[in-house]
Design a protein around this motif. Structure first.
Motif, PDB file in Angstrom:
ATOM      1  N   GLY A 248       0.822  -1.203   0.000  1.00 33.85           N
ATOM      2  CA  GLY A 248       0.000   0.000   0.000  1.00 33.85           C
ATOM      3  C   GLY A 248       0.855   1.251   0.000  1.00 33.85           C
ATOM      4  O   GLY A 248       1.871   1.339  -0.697  1.00 33.85           O
ATOM      5  N   LEU A 249       0.479   2.227   0.814  1.00 30.67           N
ATOM      6  CA  LEU A 249       1.161   3.521   0.834  1.00 30.67           C
ATOM      7  C   LEU A 249       2.568   3.438   1.417  1.00 30.67           C
ATOM      8  O   LEU A 249       3.356   4.378   1.265  1.00 30.67           O
ATOM      9  CB  LEU A 249       0.329   4.538   1.623  1.00 30.67           C
ATOM     10  N   ASN A 250       2.904   2.334   2.072  1.00 34.78           N
ATOM     11  CA  ASN A 250       4.267   2.180   2.579  1.00 34.78           C
ATOM     12  C   ASN A 250       5.266   1.927   1.456  1.00 34.78           C
ATOM     13  O   ASN A 250       6.463   2.138   1.633  1.00 34.78           O
ATOM     14  CB  ASN A 250       4.334   1.049   3.612  1.00 34.78           C
ATOM     15  N   LYS A 251       4.778   1.436   0.325  1.00 33.02           N
ATOM     16  CA  LYS A 251       5.592   1.298  -0.889  1.00 33.02           C
ATOM     17  C   LYS A 251       4.728   1.777  -2.057  1.00 33.02           C
ATOM     18  O   LYS A 251       4.222   0.971  -2.843  1.00 33.02           O
ATOM     19  CB  LYS A 251       6.041  -0.157  -1.098  1.00 33.02           C
ATOM     20  N   PRO A 252       4.525   3.093  -2.164  1.00 30.14           N
ATOM     21  CA  PRO A 252       3.526   3.637  -3.084  1.00 30.14           C
ATOM     22  C   PRO A 252       3.789   3.383  -4.561  1.00 30.14           C
ATOM     23  O   PRO A 252       2.885   3.501  -5.382  1.00 30.14           O
ATOM     24  CB  PRO A 252       3.553   5.139  -2.773  1.00 30.14           C
ATOM     25  N   ASP A 253       5.018   3.026  -4.914  1.00 30.94           N
ATOM     26  CA  ASP A 253       5.320   2.777  -6.326  1.00 30.94           C
ATOM     27  C   ASP A 253       4.990   1.346  -6.755  1.00 30.94           C
ATOM     28  O   ASP A 253       5.122   1.007  -7.932  1.00 30.94           O
ATOM     29  CB  ASP A 253       6.790   3.065  -6.613  1.00 30.94           C
ATOM     30  N   ILE A 254       4.556   0.513  -5.803  1.00 33.54           N
ATOM     31  CA  ILE A 254       4.252  -0.891  -6.112  1.00 33.54           C
ATOM     32  C   ILE A 254       2.745  -1.110  -6.068  1.00 33.54           C
ATOM     33  O   ILE A 254       2.096  -0.819  -5.064  1.00 33.54           O
ATOM     34  CB  ILE A 254       4.968  -1.835  -5.124  1.00 33.54           C
ATOM     35  N   LYS A 255       2.189  -1.626  -7.153  1.00 26.25           N
ATOM     36  CA  LYS A 255       0.755  -1.870  -7.280  1.00 26.25           C
ATOM     37  C   LYS A 255       0.472  -3.371  -7.240  1.00 26.25           C
ATOM     38  O   LYS A 255       1.305  -4.189  -7.662  1.00 26.25           O
ATOM     39  CB  LYS A 255       0.214  -1.286  -8.585  1.00 26.25           C
ATOM     40  N   ILE A 256      -0.710  -3.716  -6.738  1.00 27.26           N
ATOM     41  CA  ILE A 256      -1.116  -5.126  -6.736  1.00 27.26           C
ATOM     42  C   ILE A 256      -1.114  -5.661  -8.167  1.00 27.26           C
ATOM     43  O   ILE A 256      -1.589  -5.013  -9.097  1.00 27.26           O
ATOM     44  CB  ILE A 256      -2.522  -5.299  -6.124  1.00 27.26           C
ATOM     45  N   GLY A 257      -0.576  -6.847  -8.336  1.00 27.33           N
ATOM     46  CA  GLY A 257      -0.630  -7.511  -9.631  1.00 27.33           C
ATOM     47  C   GLY A 257       0.461  -7.128 -10.594  1.00 27.33           C
ATOM     48  O   GLY A 257       1.056  -7.995 -11.243  1.00 27.33           O
ATOM     49  N   VAL A 258       0.779  -5.848 -10.696  1.00 22.93           N
ATOM     50  CA  VAL A 258       1.728  -5.393 -11.725  1.00 22.93           C
ATOM     51  C   VAL A 258       3.012  -4.818 -11.143  1.00 22.93           C
ATOM     52  O   VAL A 258       3.904  -4.404 -11.901  1.00 22.93           O
ATOM     53  CB  VAL A 258       1.077  -4.343 -12.653  1.00 22.93           C
ATOM     54  N   GLY A 259       3.139  -4.756  -9.824  1.00 29.34           N
ATOM     55  CA  GLY A 259       4.356  -4.239  -9.217  1.00 29.34           C
ATOM     56  C   GLY A 259       4.619  -2.805  -9.606  1.00 29.34           C
ATOM     57  O   GLY A 259       3.794  -1.925  -9.398  1.00 29.34           O
ATOM     58  N   ARG A 260       5.762  -2.571 -10.222  1.00 30.86           N
ATOM     59  CA  ARG A 260       6.103  -1.225 -10.692  1.00 30.86           C
ATOM     60  C   ARG A 260       5.658  -0.994 -12.136  1.00 30.86           C
ATOM     61  O   ARG A 260       6.102  -0.058 -12.795  1.00 30.86           O
ATOM     62  CB  ARG A 260       7.601  -0.982 -10.546  1.00 30.86           C
ATOM     63  N   GLY A 261       4.782  -1.878 -12.615  1.00 26.07           N
ATOM     64  CA  GLY A 261       4.182  -1.677 -13.930  1.00 26.07           C
ATOM     65  C   GLY A 261       4.393  -2.799 -14.918  1.00 26.07           C
ATOM     66  O   GLY A 261       3.575  -3.000 -15.819  1.00 26.07           O
ATOM     67  N   SER A 262       5.477  -3.543 -14.755  1.00 23.87           N
ATOM     68  CA  SER A 262       5.797  -4.566 -15.752  1.00 23.87           C
ATOM     69  C   SER A 262       5.734  -5.995 -15.214  1.00 23.87           C
ATOM     70  O   SER A 262       6.028  -6.945 -15.935  1.00 23.87           O
ATOM     71  CB  SER A 262       7.207  -4.317 -16.325  1.00 23.87           C
ATOM     72  N   LEU A 263       5.338  -6.152 -13.948  1.00 19.20           N
ATOM     73  CA  LEU A 263       5.301  -7.491 -13.354  1.00 19.20           C
ATOM     74  C   LEU A 263       4.171  -8.305 -13.954  1.00 19.20           C
ATOM     75  O   LEU A 263       3.057  -7.817 -14.143  1.00 19.20           O
ATOM     76  CB  LEU A 263       5.096  -7.389 -11.840  1.00 19.20           C
ATOM     77  N   TYR A 264       4.462  -9.555 -14.271  1.00 20.26           N
ATOM     78  CA  TYR A 264       3.418 -10.482 -14.706  1.00 20.26           C
ATOM     79  C   TYR A 264       3.742 -11.848 -14.112  1.00 20.26           C
ATOM     80  O   TYR A 264       4.784 -12.433 -14.411  1.00 20.26           O
ATOM     81  CB  TYR A 264       3.354 -10.580 -16.232  1.00 20.26           C
ATOM     82  N   VAL A 265       2.859 -12.342 -13.259  1.00 18.15           N
ATOM     83  CA  VAL A 265       3.052 -13.642 -12.611  1.00 18.15           C
ATOM     84  C   VAL A 265       2.107 -14.648 -13.262  1.00 18.15           C
ATOM     85  O   VAL A 265       0.887 -14.499 -13.157  1.00 18.15           O
ATOM     86  CB  VAL A 265       2.774 -13.554 -11.092  1.00 18.15           C
ATOM     87  N   PRO A 266       2.631 -15.661 -13.940  1.00 13.94           N
ATOM     88  CA  PRO A 266       1.783 -16.626 -14.651  1.00 13.94           C
ATOM     89  C   PRO A 266       0.829 -17.377 -13.730  1.00 13.94           C
ATOM     90  O   PRO A 266       1.206 -17.799 -12.638  1.00 13.94           O
ATOM     91  CB  PRO A 266       2.801 -17.596 -15.283  1.00 13.94           C
TER      92      PRO A 266
END
Length: 280
Positions: A248-266
């Motif tokens: 959450g806001l403790n690491k605001p640059d990391i989003k659920i599912g996509v991390g910093r934008g390019s994460l993809y977990v099969p």
């Protein structure tokens, strides 16, 4: 997509378990795990909130331990979150770490910084306090401009105000996960700043102690690191997992599912975990 590494307010995240469920429904994740630090308190709250349609959930946890004079984290998936031995051990760890937190608070106060237990708890006396809580208060008080600065100046392992957690061996960490019916996985291997040879040896040593997999996909891992981890995963016949490490806001640059934008977990990684968990 799936996300197998998410934190809630039960440890050092800023979203409650029910709020996480809402975000997961909005995003449309097909599967996820809650992996709070050293506590299972959020798991029944997730289950009580009601899972979105067609969304699978596997109970998880993230436990800190010590290897090669550094703190490392072991994820446990498919755990029996009601297991008495697991929860007794976690309670003991939390009690010891609460003493450490009070000692760190005392150091900050002697240094003239207005850090208090109440500020760290942030209206939740049951929260499991980590260094991320200290970083949040340091930023909120205007002492630091960012979480990264808080860690580099105050909370890093070589900093004046840092006190190490009580020692807990990887062997014992893996054992309590296994005894609770879980699948132990080495979290974000490249965050520990080991050399490639040290990290490979660590994975080999941990496998001998019962490690079953490594977290390959993570918000901090770049393509070259992912390829290296996949190579070691195959070489040691280990399971693979992945997740954003959302706080959450403790690491605001990391989003659920996509991390910093390019994460993809099969998705099939969750299939493998659930299949393995059912066999156990």
């Amino acid at each position: 997509m799936i996300d197998l590494h998410i934190h809630s307010t039960c440890s050092d995240g800023t979203f409650t378990p029910s709020e996480l469920i809402q975000k997961i429904a909005e995003i449309g994740l097909s599967g996820f795990s809650l992996t709070d630090h050293d506590t299972t308190q959020g798991i029944p709250k997730i289950l009580a909130s009601g899972l979105p349609d067609n969304t699978r959930f596997i109970p998880g946890i993230e436990i800190s331990c010590d290897a090669l004079h550094r703190e490392i984290h072991i994820l446990g998936y498919g755990i029996d979150w009601k297991n008495k031995k697991l929860n007794d051990t976690l309670n003991t760890l939390r009690e010891k770490r609460e003493i450490r937190n009070l000692e760190m608070i005392e150091r900050f106060q002697k240094g003239g910084y207005p850090i208090t237990l109440e500020k760290l708890q942030h209206h939740d006396p049951n929260t499991v306090i980590t260094r991320a809580h200290f970083a949040r208060v340091l930023v909120q008080e205007g002492i630091c401009g960012s979480t990264d600065q808080a860690f580099s100046k105050f909370l890093g392992e070589k900093c004046k105000y840092y006190i190490p957690k009580p020692f807990f061996s990887p062997e014992n960490c893996i054992k309590i996960i296994l005894d609770a019916g879980g699948i132990p996985i080495l979290a974000h291997p490249f965050l520990y700043k080991f050399s490639n040879s040290e990290l490979k040896q660590l994975i080999e040593d941990l496998k001998e102690k019962g490690l079953m997999g490594i977290e390959i996909y993570h918000s901090s891992h770049h393509t070259g690191q992912i390829m290296k981890l996949r190579q070691w995963q195959k070489e040691y016949n280990l399971l693979a997992t992945g997740g954003s490490d959302f706080h959450g806001l403790n690491k605001p640059d990391i989003k659920i599912g996509v991390g910093r934008g390019s994460l993809y977990v099969p998705d099939h990684l969750l299939d493998c975990l659930l299949e393995y968990s059912e066999k156990k």
